[in-house]
Scaffold this active site. Sequence first.
Site, PDB file in Angstrom:
ATOM      1  N   LYS A  99       5.865  -4.902   9.905  1.00  0.00           N
ATOM      2  CA  LYS A  99       4.534  -5.528   9.841  1.00  0.00           C
ATOM      3  C   LYS A  99       3.615  -4.938  10.897  1.00  0.00           C
ATOM      4  O   LYS A  99       2.392  -4.902  10.727  1.00  0.00           O
ATOM      5  CB  LYS A  99       4.639  -7.041   9.956  1.00  0.00           C
ATOM      6  CG  LYS A  99       5.264  -7.564  11.249  1.00  0.00           C
ATOM      7  CD  LYS A  99       4.260  -7.783  12.362  1.00  0.00           C
ATOM      8  CE  LYS A  99       4.943  -8.236  13.639  1.00  0.00           C
ATOM      9  NZ  LYS A  99       3.981  -8.431  14.752  1.00  0.00           N
ATOM     10  N   THR A 144      -0.706 -10.796  11.690  1.00  0.00           N
ATOM     11  CA  THR A 144      -0.995  -9.628  12.511  1.00  0.00           C
ATOM     12  C   THR A 144      -1.989  -8.673  11.864  1.00  0.00           C
ATOM     13  O   THR A 144      -2.575  -7.841  12.555  1.00  0.00           O
ATOM     14  CB  THR A 144       0.296  -8.857  12.837  1.00  0.00           C
ATOM     15  OG1 THR A 144       0.983  -8.551  11.628  1.00  0.00           O
ATOM     16  CG2 THR A 144       1.210  -9.668  13.727  1.00  0.00           C
TER      17      THR A 144
END
Length: 338
Positions: A200, A257
């Site tokens: 990620k 994020t």
Amino acid sequence: MTDQDMNSPDKSGWCVSVLGGGAWGTALALAMLRAGHSVRLFARDPETVASIGRGENPRYLPGITIAPGIEATSDIKVALAGADCVLAVTPAQALRATLAVAKAHMPTGIPLVLCAKGIERDTGALLSAIVEEILPQNPVAALSGPSFATDVARGLPTAVVVAARDEALAADLAARFSAENLRCYSSDDLIGVEIGGALKNVFAIAAGAVTGAGLGASAQAAMVTRGFVELRRIGAAFGARPETLMGLSGLGDLLLTCSSAQSRNFAYGLALGQGKPLAGLPLAEGVPTAAIAARIATERHIDAPIIAAVAAILDGTITIRQAVTALMTRPLKTETND
């Protein structure tokens, strides 16, 4: 993945050692304190140790009061003495060196919980494999999920997952770490949780770069969505379960994020897209992870064009706009053709 009983009678206080005095290490130390544990925190920087002793960590968590009760030290032997559990919060690329030093002082048999996210750049090893190599007598777990250090430090509502191959260990750790406003779920898919947390960061750099380059919200949404497809492909190659990647440590962390400059990786990509100097920016774990993830995808014949593009942008091979153009002109296919 199972819910934990927050009032479990065996949640007796532990001595928890936290290796790492940055924002995330300090935030987790505060979280462990709230969960009823005694906490020792190891930081290499004497000024960080002194600051925490004064009730602050202005370098990493400015404006946040550090509650009394955290014993900070720059002596790793002191930090590990009598520990019931260790949280390893050092950056992924420094984990091997940190564990090599810690090995002589690590109590045998206690769990080591990985709280950093990444893939070792030189070897392509997941962080759990490094622990198993250096500390074979210590069971390994990982804590991951959509959680900003400032939110956890302030005690804002946060949900994470704690994973270990031993389901009972994962459940016990999750119960012990849970406290008011910190809800921990358990999983026995350690590899899936690690892969989601590591990759990620790469996609957060991509999302930040697209935003910084002014390519629009539609491009950012497409980048995140197709990035998740790549995450699932690579996860499957490592044996990760699909439901894990759809959970907190995969999709949940990806969404967080890729949408906020509080994320160091998104902020790094944002500066990259805006053409700003990158020197002096906080460490972005996605930078070293991008290169090794791209290599792994190539070696395993996994189609991962966004990861490859991020790696190429970071090494200066192509520009952001060239990468986006290349992605947009790839051969057309059905969306579900993975």
